[in-house]
Design an enzyme around this catalytic site. Sequence first.
Site, mmCIF file in Angstrom:
data_model
loop_
_atom_site.group_PDB
_atom_site.id
_atom_site.type_symbol
_atom_site.label_atom_id
_atom_site.label_comp_id
_atom_site.label_asym_id
_atom_site.label_seq_id
_atom_site.Cartn_x
_atom_site.Cartn_y
_atom_site.Cartn_z
ATOM 1 N N ASP A 37 44.162 12.243 -13.302
ATOM 2 C CA ASP A 37 45.055 12.925 -12.181
ATOM 3 C C ASP A 37 44.690 11.750 -10.815
ATOM 4 O OD1 ASP A 37 42.515 13.280 -11.518
ATOM 5 O OD2 ASP A 37 43.265 15.716 -12.253
ATOM 6 N N ASP A 43 59.789 -0.949 -8.263
ATOM 7 C CA ASP A 43 60.447 -1.328 -9.534
ATOM 8 C C ASP A 43 61.753 -1.661 -10.042
ATOM 9 O OD1 ASP A 43 60.272 -0.248 -12.477
ATOM 10 O OD2 ASP A 43 61.594 1.312 -12.076
ATOM 11 N N GLU A 73 59.733 -5.664 -8.829
ATOM 12 C CA GLU A 73 60.047 -6.757 -10.576
ATOM 13 C C GLU A 73 61.297 -7.202 -10.760
ATOM 14 O OE1 GLU A 73 59.480 -4.298 -15.160
ATOM 15 O OE2 GLU A 73 60.725 -2.954 -12.940
#
Length: 616
Positions: free
Chosen positions: A159, A328, A357
């Site tokens: 986390d 992404d 990307e």
Amino acid sequence: MKNLIAILMVFLSMTVFAQVEKIEPPFWWAGMQHSEVQLMLYGKDIAQYEVAFSNTIQITDVVKTENPNYLFVTINTKNVATGTYELQFLKDKKIVGKQSYDLKTRRDNSAARKGFDSSDLIYLLMPDRFANGNSDNDSTDDTIEEVNRAELSGRHGGDIQGIINHLDYLDELGVTALWSTPLLEDNEPILSYHTYAQSDYYKIDPRYGSNDDYKRLASEMHERDMKLIMDYVTNHWGSKHWMIQDLPTKDWIHYWDSGEDGFQRSSYRMTTQFDSNASEADKEACMNGWFDTTMPDINQSNPLVLNYLIQNAIWWVEFADLDGFRVDTYSYNDKEGIAKWTKAIMDEYPNFNIAGEVWMHNQAQMAYWQKDSKIGAIDNYNSHLPTVMDFTLHDALIVMFSEHEQGWDKGMLRAYENFANDFLYPDINNILVFAGNHDTNRINDIYKADLNTYKMIMTMVATVRGIPQVYYGDELGTGGNKDLKGDGDIRHDFPGGWKGDQINAFTAEGRTPGQTAFFEFSKKIFNWRKSNSAIHIGKTMQFVPENNVFVYFRYTDDERVMVVINNNPETQTLKLNRFKEMITSHKSGRDIISEQQISLENTLLVAGKTAMIIEF
């Protein structure tokens, strides 16, 4: 009695407003360049109401869609002061509900924030697999998948607090920027640790922490002069996203008549995005196909969608005080839509940085996607994207160090030919350089955790043009092969991130001798890199490799570095006269790796499978 009934009726009608479940963005800031903000209001039959602000804020547009549970209300915040304002809901010209809306004060110089650049070294980690700082949030009532550390592809409990607890480790390693894979809520029933199928774009996944925890992470990093990069997903949402469950418009996502439930997988043929010979059907098959069954493809050509994504991205920059985005699957988006998204963010923050990307295997095709590309200009396209990822160098790095003998296109020639195409990029310093990430087999698995090979690889990653990125655990020699064991094998838990771990690699005394050797080398060159401007912004001069030995120089007017990588198993003797245009009158230099003084007068003896970084 009549007055009492009237009051009761007003009260009851106002309770209808309680059905309003969401307003996004939940608040905004005064003084933003993006001053026209489109509020998305969601609630049962919310479209039946008219809306108004009680004062100051002007509503410039209201859009109602085929779904009565949505209202899109555009407000103009230009020259509006910080404060709380009252949004009124009206029925038959009577106010039946009210909702406060805040315009907050921006941080000083927020618009001028400086993003990550070639002076940085980026550390990529997966938060679920890095460290568990708060075991109380491992599983939560409002998320489906529960923690199961025994399952390689399950949630393990890492986390945000775990990251914060180990920022000193990253600082010691020489890291200056952190890219975490996505932290927004992913409520898929399986594989949700991956967090690329997001279910709420304004909410940190509660198993990672809270929105305020994320803001605190940025603050803690900034105190250490480190930068925080958010992994942002524009191409697709998760199938459990609350808006996917009740779409504002049918064309919010791409539906396929030929597929079950509208699904058709992308062809992944990104070349169709710029292929002048491509058919429209093939372009659509790539751009509009779903990335996976649980990832509906978002339609950025829909203005409501695009505006939602732009505002959400700006909101996170401003709220969490971010220093960059990694986007992404950048090249799978609607190409015009993603260009507008990118430009809007860079217009708001001119010194910010965004890395996209673009997973392609040809430099010209990757260069197409960088801002102001001459290749993109051929078809009048400009992505406005500052940084692309150097996947062709990655392709070379994972094979060339197994090629002990140099061929016409083998061994170190692969690296040389990669850099020979640098002329294709409009901004060569804004190239993200890496040997591995969360989607690739680990380099220390490919090369059997051979320390000498790791040293050659990281020497190149740390010294060539561009922005270096390292993947968590590589600095310890961590292995992993997704082809044999699945993606979970390249996403191991960081040793020492969980109570009870037998090895704690966060501390010097907790590391094994093998981990120590990898770590100490990484720490040495990563920290050295911090203060060398020739590596940050210098030009490159490379020499054609001979006998599998690659020599290149990074240089400015004031600094000069000579990098030697001998990929030959045998010791090689270099005649230094060949490099005289770079060595010039220098008689010696210091090898950063061995910490030895090196004579540069006649010949240089380089041991087999060895790297040298010689600072003049």
